[in-house]
Design an enzyme around this catalytic site. Structure first.
Site, PDB file in Angstrom:
ATOM      1  N   ALA A  37      30.851  16.189   4.338  1.00 12.86           N
ATOM      2  CA  ALA A  37      31.274  15.074   5.195  1.00 12.86           C
ATOM      3  C   ALA A  37      30.136  14.415   5.974  1.00 12.86           C
ATOM      4  O   ALA A  37      30.387  13.528   6.786  1.00 12.86           O
ATOM      5  CB  ALA A  37      32.394  15.471   6.155  1.00 12.86           C
ATOM      6  N   ALA A  38      28.883  14.791   5.704  1.00 11.88           N
ATOM      7  CA  ALA A  38      27.769  14.135   6.414  1.00 11.88           C
ATOM      8  C   ALA A  38      27.757  12.633   6.105  1.00 11.88           C
ATOM      9  O   ALA A  38      27.637  11.801   7.012  1.00 11.88           O
ATOM     10  CB  ALA A  38      26.436  14.763   6.012  1.00 11.88           C
ATOM     11  N   GLY A  39      27.903  12.311   4.821  1.00  8.35           N
ATOM     12  CA  GLY A  39      27.898  10.896   4.432  1.00  8.35           C
ATOM     13  C   GLY A  39      29.085  10.142   5.022  1.00  8.35           C
ATOM     14  O   GLY A  39      28.946   8.995   5.456  1.00  8.35           O
ATOM     15  N   ASP A  40      30.250  10.789   5.051  1.00  4.27           N
ATOM     16  CA  ASP A  40      31.432  10.140   5.644  1.00  4.27           C
ATOM     17  C   ASP A  40      31.187   9.845   7.118  1.00  4.27           C
ATOM     18  O   ASP A  40      31.520   8.774   7.628  1.00  4.27           O
ATOM     19  CB  ASP A  40      32.667  11.046   5.507  1.00  4.27           C
ATOM     20  CG  ASP A  40      33.148  11.123   4.059  1.00  4.27           C
ATOM     21  OD1 ASP A  40      32.879  10.192   3.288  1.00  4.27           O
ATOM     22  OD2 ASP A  40      33.796  12.127   3.719  1.00  4.27           O
TER      23      ASP A  40
END
Ligand code: ADP
Length: 301
Positions: A246-249
């Site tokens: 979820a880093a990109g989210d």
């Protein structure tokens, strides 16, 4: 105000000593279900950071649909425009984890029932939004209609092209902010983005397609961003990596929130890096999304 147009999934995770072969049953352990889907993750991320967020998407009329909706509501995301589709299952991701790596089957279920007409029925919501955030876990006609309506009403369009797929040039030329990671960038451009220099070249190429501000995320190396005129690099804060889910989210959500508050692109990327970096310091998808006080603590360091 931010509107997120995208997917809602239930992640079903089980740890296994090895992957079963066809026809075989084996014992796993540690089963859990958690809410996910790039759309829902980004909506929750923006709301947890303090944004005013509504979501447009679809769930099935099953127990997963109920829990996806209540999860968004608990996280202060407006669910008025999340449609419950009869006789269809909610989106699910079946995740088998072995030695920290995973094999995944996604059944998009209701996410693939999102139609342009459903986007039209939320036009008033898009009209009051400063930023409209979209990913690619929904059908392309729905993506295109969301872009049309956002443009019609002067909202900033942020497209997070995940999972990567080929996109029409006419769509790309209407995107304000485009946030591929390294591998999505390679799929979309055919150019490697495995160094800051290579990513800058890919960003120039994306800008030549008419994207106003390509931003390529580079994991621990931060992000490159810019426009046709000039491409810059912004490093991410150094943190201890626990789980990069979820880093990109979170990055896309944080950029959207900063822009909705009138920040410029450099400030938005800086904020995205801080929020993304905090996400990797904790386990889980939505569970690891940061709050404003956690952001402030990292900024002070
Ligand atoms: P994705 O999660 O989509 O694969 P990235 O790995 O590029 O995307 O991560 C998105 C953003 O999260 C990065 O641009 C950065 O801001 C932050 N981030 C990711 N990994 C790290 C890390 N190891 N250290 C610091 N920040 C990170």
């Amino acid at each position: 105000r931010i509107t997120v147009v995208g997917s809602l999934n239930i992640d079903m995770v089980v740890t296994t000593p090895r992957l079963p072969v066809l026809g075989e049953t084996i014992l796993g352990s540690g089963f859990m279900t958690t809410p996910g889907g790039k759309g829902a993750n980004q909506a929750v991320a923006a709301a947890r950071l303090g944004g005013n967020v509504s979501m447009i998407g679809c769930t099935g009329d099953d127990i997963f649909g109920n829990s996806l909706l209540s999860n968004l509501a608990v996280n202060h995301v407006d669910i008025e425009h999340v449609k419950v589709i009869p006789s269809v299952s909610s989106g699910v991701a079946m995740i088998m984890v072995k030695d920290g790596d995973n094999s995944i089957i996604v059944d998009p279920g209701a996410n693939f029932m999102l139609t342009p007409e459903m986007i039209d029925s939320a036009e008033e919501e898009i009209k009051r939004s400063d930023v409209v955030v979209i990913q690619l876990e929904i059908p392309l006609p729905a993506v295109e209609r969301a872009v049309d309506l956002a443009k019609k009403h002067g909202a900033i369009v942020l497209l997070n092209p995940a999972p990567a797929r080929e996109l029409p040039d006419v769509l790309l030329s209407r995107i304000d902010i485009f946030t591929p990671n390294e591998s999505e960038c390679e799929t979309l451009t055919g150019m490697k983005a495995d160094s800051i220099g290579a990513a800058k070249d890919a960003a120039v190429f994306l800008a030549s397609k008419g994207i106003t501000h390509p931003i390529i995320t580079l994991g621990g190396s931060g992000a490159v961003y810019g426009n046709a005129g000039k491409i810059f690099h912004r490093p991410a804060p150094e943190v201890e990596v626990v789980d990069t889910t979820a880093a990109g989210d979170c990055f896309s959500a944080a950029v959207a929130l900063a822009l909705s508050r009138g920040k410029n692109i450099a400030e938005a990327v800086e904020f995205g890096n801080i929020a993304g970096a905090l996400t990797v310091t904790r386990k889980g998808a939505q569970a690891s999304l940061p709050t404003p006080s956690q952001i402030a603590a990292l900024e002070e360091k």
